[in-house]
Write a protein that holds these residues in place. Structure first.
Motif, PDB file in Angstrom:
ATOM      1  N   GLU A   1       0.851  -1.371   0.063  1.00 20.46           N
ATOM      2  CA  GLU A   1      -0.102   0.024  -0.052  1.00 20.46           C
ATOM      3  C   GLU A   1       0.896   1.226   0.015  1.00 20.46           C
ATOM      4  O   GLU A   1       0.657   2.316  -0.426  1.00 20.46           O
ATOM      5  CB  GLU A   1      -1.136  -0.041   1.128  1.00 20.46           C
ATOM      6  N   ASN A   2       2.038   1.307   0.718  1.00 23.56           N
ATOM      7  CA  ASN A   2       2.876   2.484   0.547  1.00 23.56           C
ATOM      8  C   ASN A   2       3.435   2.767  -0.633  1.00 23.56           C
ATOM      9  O   ASN A   2       3.778   4.030  -0.885  1.00 23.56           O
ATOM     10  CB  ASN A   2       4.153   2.244   1.544  1.00 23.56           C
TER      11      ASN A   2
ATOM     12  N   VAL B   1       0.209   5.126  -2.901  1.00 26.04           N
ATOM     13  CA  VAL B   1      -0.300   6.189  -2.592  1.00 26.04           C
ATOM     14  C   VAL B   1       0.758   7.306  -2.768  1.00 26.04           C
ATOM     15  O   VAL B   1       1.854   7.329  -2.578  1.00 26.04           O
ATOM     16  CB  VAL B   1      -0.529   6.343  -1.016  1.00 26.04           C
ATOM     17  N   ASP B   2       0.169   8.529  -3.617  1.00 26.94           N
ATOM     18  CA  ASP B   2       1.080   9.863  -3.702  1.00 26.94           C
ATOM     19  C   ASP B   2       0.553  10.505  -2.660  1.00 26.94           C
ATOM     20  O   ASP B   2      -0.630  11.140  -2.296  1.00 26.94           O
ATOM     21  CB  ASP B   2       0.324  10.489  -5.074  1.00 26.94           C
ATOM     22  N   ARG B   3       1.700  10.920  -1.806  1.00 25.95           N
ATOM     23  CA  ARG B   3       1.523  11.358  -0.469  1.00 25.95           C
ATOM     24  C   ARG B   3       1.223  13.029  -0.668  1.00 25.95           C
ATOM     25  O   ARG B   3       0.727  13.585   0.402  1.00 25.95           O
ATOM     26  CB  ARG B   3       2.653  11.430   0.445  1.00 25.95           C
ATOM     27  N   SER B   4       1.443  13.435  -1.760  1.00 29.24           N
ATOM     28  CA  SER B   4       0.909  15.135  -2.209  1.00 29.24           C
ATOM     29  C   SER B   4      -0.429  15.346  -2.328  1.00 29.24           C
ATOM     30  O   SER B   4      -0.752  16.409  -2.424  1.00 29.24           O
ATOM     31  CB  SER B   4       2.115  15.452  -3.277  1.00 29.24           C
ATOM     32  N   MET B   5      -0.957  14.402  -2.777  1.00 28.75           N
ATOM     33  CA  MET B   5      -2.387  14.347  -2.928  1.00 28.75           C
ATOM     34  C   MET B   5      -3.393  14.728  -1.915  1.00 28.75           C
ATOM     35  O   MET B   5      -2.973  14.219  -0.767  1.00 28.75           O
ATOM     36  CB  MET B   5      -2.994  13.357  -3.907  1.00 28.75           C
TER      37      MET B   5
ATOM     38  N   VAL C   1      -6.529   7.571   2.247  1.00 26.61           N
ATOM     39  CA  VAL C   1      -6.451   6.383   1.206  1.00 26.61           C
ATOM     40  C   VAL C   1      -5.440   5.472   1.607  1.00 26.61           C
ATOM     41  O   VAL C   1      -5.881   3.902   1.160  1.00 26.61           O
ATOM     42  CB  VAL C   1      -5.939   7.065  -0.112  1.00 26.61           C
ATOM     43  N   LEU C   2      -4.193   5.708   2.081  1.00 27.13           N
ATOM     44  CA  LEU C   2      -3.325   5.036   2.636  1.00 27.13           C
ATOM     45  C   LEU C   2      -3.968   4.036   3.726  1.00 27.13           C
ATOM     46  O   LEU C   2      -3.781   2.861   3.844  1.00 27.13           O
ATOM     47  CB  LEU C   2      -2.125   5.563   3.395  1.00 27.13           C
TER      48      LEU C   2
ATOM     49  N   VAL D   1      -3.745   8.293 -10.026  1.00 28.40           N
ATOM     50  CA  VAL D   1      -3.734   8.117  -8.512  1.00 28.40           C
ATOM     51  C   VAL D   1      -4.746   7.322  -8.062  1.00 28.40           C
ATOM     52  O   VAL D   1      -5.746   7.067  -8.692  1.00 28.40           O
ATOM     53  CB  VAL D   1      -3.735   9.500  -7.949  1.00 28.40           C
ATOM     54  N   ILE D   2      -4.803   6.931  -6.676  1.00 33.79           N
ATOM     55  CA  ILE D   2      -5.989   6.570  -6.198  1.00 33.79           C
ATOM     56  C   ILE D   2      -6.767   7.357  -5.477  1.00 33.79           C
ATOM     57  O   ILE D   2      -6.058   8.172  -4.608  1.00 33.79           O
ATOM     58  CB  ILE D   2      -5.481   5.001  -5.274  1.00 33.79           C
ATOM     59  N   SER D   3      -8.138   7.513  -5.760  1.00 29.07           N
ATOM     60  CA  SER D   3      -8.686   8.665  -4.963  1.00 29.07           C
ATOM     61  C   SER D   3      -9.727   7.911  -4.133  1.00 29.07           C
ATOM     62  O   SER D   3     -10.110   6.794  -4.269  1.00 29.07           O
ATOM     63  CB  SER D   3      -9.220   9.612  -6.084  1.00 29.07           C
TER      64      SER D   3
END
Length: 273
Positions: free
Chosen positions: A110-111, A114-118, A124-125, A251-253
């Motif tokens: 999972e890490n 994920v785009d941590r900036s979104m 999401v994480l 990305v995943i939203s």
């Protein structure tokens, strides 16, 4: 006479000694074999990270077995009866939600997804972490249907990882840039081998409409933002969807995001996949 008795007694003692020696060796061999099996079964518990693949191993073996039969009428009848029995057995197995053909290799990380900036990246994480834990529980104790869903979700995530981070480009359909309908089309092609229409307005006409409460993994989610182009994405489960975002790229939203929740219209379920 005494010598003969002594000699006989010595022979008997030697025989008993050899028998005991063989018994001990056999016992050691069995013990060693058991220990080896225990050790190997512990080593085969596998990693925490796993992927799912449903295979038709049993059916293939059965069909191969019958293909080796000769052409005599009796054997044909026997094979026909056995095939019917096998089909009934397989149907019964499925109805009872048993699964014998599950191959487990590796789950998602999972890490890395994920785009941590979104916006909502922590949510999401968290949802992906919960999804992974649920997958692990299902693999141990789940039903056939649940395991098939796990397999599908991992395939969707695999398709997503092929395009993760690709920048948004209206009209784009390559690693250099991609829009929402191109991503949806690519995911369906990779996961289902199904060719969707290219444009968003055409994609939402292919299947039947479903509400937000009835969404299932693999459904197309349709958004209609004000004064912007219509938008499609692929639903993953637990409010998550695979998305070509205009600001962040692929990305995943989550539907819990204020923007996506506001402009969500309906899901689209394609029966052919």
């Amino acid at each position: 006479m005494v010598r003969k008795s002594t000699f006989t007694m010595a022979c008997m003692l030697m025989t008993v000694g050899c028998a005991n020696l063989q018994t001990n060796e056999a016992s050691k061999g069995k013990t060693g074999e058991t220990n080896n099996n225990d050790f190997s079964s512990k080593n085969n518990l596998g990693n925490e990270n796993i992927t799912i693949e449903i295979i038709g191993g049993k059916k293939e073996k059965i069909e191969n077995h019958y293909s080796t039969s000769n052409n005599s009428s009796e054997q044909k009848k026997s094979a026909h009866k056995s095939t019917d029995t096998v089909r009934k057995s397989e149907k019964y197995s499925e109805l009872n939600e048993k699964i014998d053909d599950l191959k487990v290799t590796k789950l998602f990380d999972e890490n890395r997804l994920v785009d941590r900036s979104m916006p909502n990246s922590q949510l999401v994480l968290q949802k992906l972490s919960e999804l992974k834990r649920r997958h692990q529980e299902i693999l141990l104790n789940g039903t056939f249907s649940q395991k098939k869903t796990v397999e599908l979700q991992n395939q969707l995530l695999k398709a997503y990882s092929n395009w993760k981070g690709t920048k948004y480009s209206l009209g784009g359909d390559s690693e250099n840039g991609m829009d929402c309908s191109a991503l949806t089309r690519r995911v369906y092609r990779e996961v289902y081998g199904y060719e969707l229409p290219r444009q968003t307005v055409q994609q939402v006409k292919v299947g039947t409409h479903v509400s937000k409460e009835n969404l299932k993994p693999g459904d197309i989610v349709f958004f209609r933002p004000e004064e912007k182009n219509n938008h499609t994405a692929v639903y993953l489960g637990d409010t998550l969807f695979i998305n070509a975002s205009a600001s962040k790229g692929v990305v995943i939203s989550t539907l819990e995001n204020t923007y996506w929740n506001k402009y969500f219209k309906y899901g689209v379920r394609i029966r052919e996949v």
